[in-house]
Design an enzyme around this catalytic site. Structure first.
Site, mmCIF file in Angstrom:
data_model
loop_
_atom_site.group_PDB
_atom_site.id
_atom_site.type_symbol
_atom_site.label_atom_id
_atom_site.label_comp_id
_atom_site.label_asym_id
_atom_site.label_seq_id
_atom_site.Cartn_x
_atom_site.Cartn_y
_atom_site.Cartn_z
ATOM 1 N N ARG A 138 -19.787 113.035 -44.822
ATOM 2 C CA ARG A 138 -19.300 111.930 -45.645
ATOM 3 C C ARG A 138 -19.910 110.604 -45.193
ATOM 4 N NH1 ARG A 138 -14.610 115.309 -44.988
ATOM 5 N NH2 ARG A 138 -13.918 114.129 -43.171
ATOM 6 N N ARG A 139 -21.056 110.724 -44.529
ATOM 7 C CA ARG A 139 -21.723 109.536 -43.980
ATOM 8 C C ARG A 139 -23.155 109.391 -44.489
ATOM 9 N NH1 ARG A 139 -20.044 110.778 -37.663
ATOM 10 N NH2 ARG A 139 -17.769 110.619 -37.929
ATOM 11 N N CYS A 158 -30.120 93.140 -55.022
ATOM 12 C CA CYS A 158 -29.104 93.291 -56.080
ATOM 13 C C CYS A 158 -28.469 94.673 -55.986
ATOM 14 C CB CYS A 158 -29.731 93.062 -57.449
ATOM 15 S SG CYS A 158 -30.310 91.375 -57.692
ATOM 16 N N ARG A 178 -24.503 94.205 -56.450
ATOM 17 C CA ARG A 178 -23.726 92.965 -56.346
ATOM 18 C C ARG A 178 -23.790 92.157 -57.632
ATOM 19 N NH1 ARG A 178 -26.960 88.618 -56.112
ATOM 20 N NH2 ARG A 178 -29.113 88.931 -55.437
ATOM 21 N N SER A 179 -24.915 92.281 -58.393
ATOM 22 C CA SER A 179 -25.135 91.444 -59.556
ATOM 23 C C SER A 179 -26.096 92.147 -60.494
ATOM 24 C CB SER A 179 -25.721 90.103 -59.104
ATOM 25 O OG SER A 179 -26.139 89.318 -60.199
ATOM 26 N N HIS A 219 -23.273 90.555 -65.990
ATOM 27 C CA HIS A 219 -23.353 89.349 -66.811
ATOM 28 C C HIS A 219 -24.409 89.442 -67.906
ATOM 29 C CE1 HIS A 219 -25.892 88.717 -63.171
ATOM 30 N NE2 HIS A 219 -26.782 88.314 -64.070
ATOM 31 N N TYR A 221 -26.791 86.645 -70.003
ATOM 32 C CA TYR A 221 -27.227 85.245 -70.060
ATOM 33 C C TYR A 221 -27.059 84.685 -71.473
ATOM 34 C CZ TYR A 221 -29.115 85.298 -65.345
ATOM 35 O OH TYR A 221 -29.238 85.345 -63.981
ATOM 36 N N ALA A 276 -34.639 84.794 -66.642
ATOM 37 C CA ALA A 276 -33.972 83.851 -65.745
ATOM 38 C C ALA A 276 -34.343 84.209 -64.316
ATOM 39 C CB ALA A 276 -32.463 83.923 -65.930
#
Length: 277
Positions: A138-139, A158, A178-179, A219, A221, A276
């Site tokens: 599990r690692r 990202c 993360r984004s 997101h 734009y 962007a």
């Protein structure tokens, strides 16, 4: 019809109808063409699940450049490179210095060797070792968001973490991001990491199971909204079939030509998408 299309449309509708606008804030991104602030509407933490045993998750609402996406995943995971001169597209050029380097990011982090009780491995080789020798672990994971090196990265990662988990004979994975610019990069990343799971499964004597994609900041734009609205009007087509060269049992022997899509039909969509940065 393609389930990837259905998930994509649901995500986009949810963001447009229920998302948070950052218009009143001083944001970092700007438009590449004129330098004006690039604002977004976003949702926090979208989680999508793709069953890779059912179909390959690629959009048919518009074409995803499959070969270029796979070339980039090899640049990061096979070549473990941080230099755009090793990449066959221009997508990273905006973050490269005069030598082509993007700093201590992405492939650079995967290629660093670490000490384990079994010996020294970089992160990719450690995953491949565990999938063959300790599949119930599990690692089995990678992480390229290395805080001590962030100051040396031209772009913070990202898509930064993969967690692999074997259930029976199925290889499952979680991609943490993360984004994400949902119009430009969503299906691009899904295709890349779906293909990676297929390849890792094949060389480990396993079958591809589920890819779970967790996006912290999903997101759209502001200048992309008219394009998204046009895409939402289109009807999904049937998903293509992913065909992989079954003779390959070493991850490092895969090439872009080792993976093909059969019957990839998609809508024509030639609108130029503003970038962007």
């Amino acid at each position: 019809m393609s389930k990837a299309d259905i998930i994509f449309k649901e995500n986009m509708k949810d963001i447009l109808e229920n998302g948070f606008w950052d218009t009143d804030y001083d944001v970092r991104p700007v438009w590449a063409d004129d330098g004006k602030k690039a604002h977004t509407v976003k949702k926090f933490c979208i989680t999508n699940r793709y069953d890779l045993s059912e179909e390959f998750p690629i959009l048919t609402l518009r074409k995803t450049n499959f070969k270029a996406a796979i070339d980039e995943i090899f640049w990061i995971w096979q070549k473990k490179s941080n230099n755009v001169n090793d990449l066959n597209s221009k997508i990273w050029d905006a973050w490269a210095d005069e030598t082509g380097s993007i700093g201590a990011a992405y492939g650079y982090q995967l290629g660093i060797k670490h000490k384990y009780k079994e010996g020294e491995f970089d992160q990719v080789d450690r995953v491949l070792f565990d999938l063959k020798n300790n599949p119930l672990s599990r690692r089995i994971m990678t992480n390229i968001y290395t805080h001590q090196d962030l100051h040396k990265m031209n772009l913070y990662p990202c898509a930064y973490s993969m967690t692999f988990n074997v259930t029976g004979n199925k290889l499952n994975a979680i991609l943490n991001q993360r984004s994400q610019d949902m119009l430009v990069a969503n299906n691009w990343n899904v295709c890349q990491y779906a293909a990676l799971v297929h390849m890792f499964a094949q060389v480990s004597g396993l079958e591809a199971g589920e890819l779970v994609h967790v996006i912290a900041d999903a997101h759209i734009y502001d200048r992309h909204i008219p394009i998204v609205e046009e895409l939402l009007k289109k009807e999904p087509m049937e998903a293509p079939k992913l065909v992989i060269d079954k003779s390959i049992d070493d991850f490092y022997k895969f090439t872009v030509d080792s993976l093909k899509l059969e019957n990839y039909n998609h809508h024509e969509f030639k609108i130029k998408i503003p970038v962007a940065v």
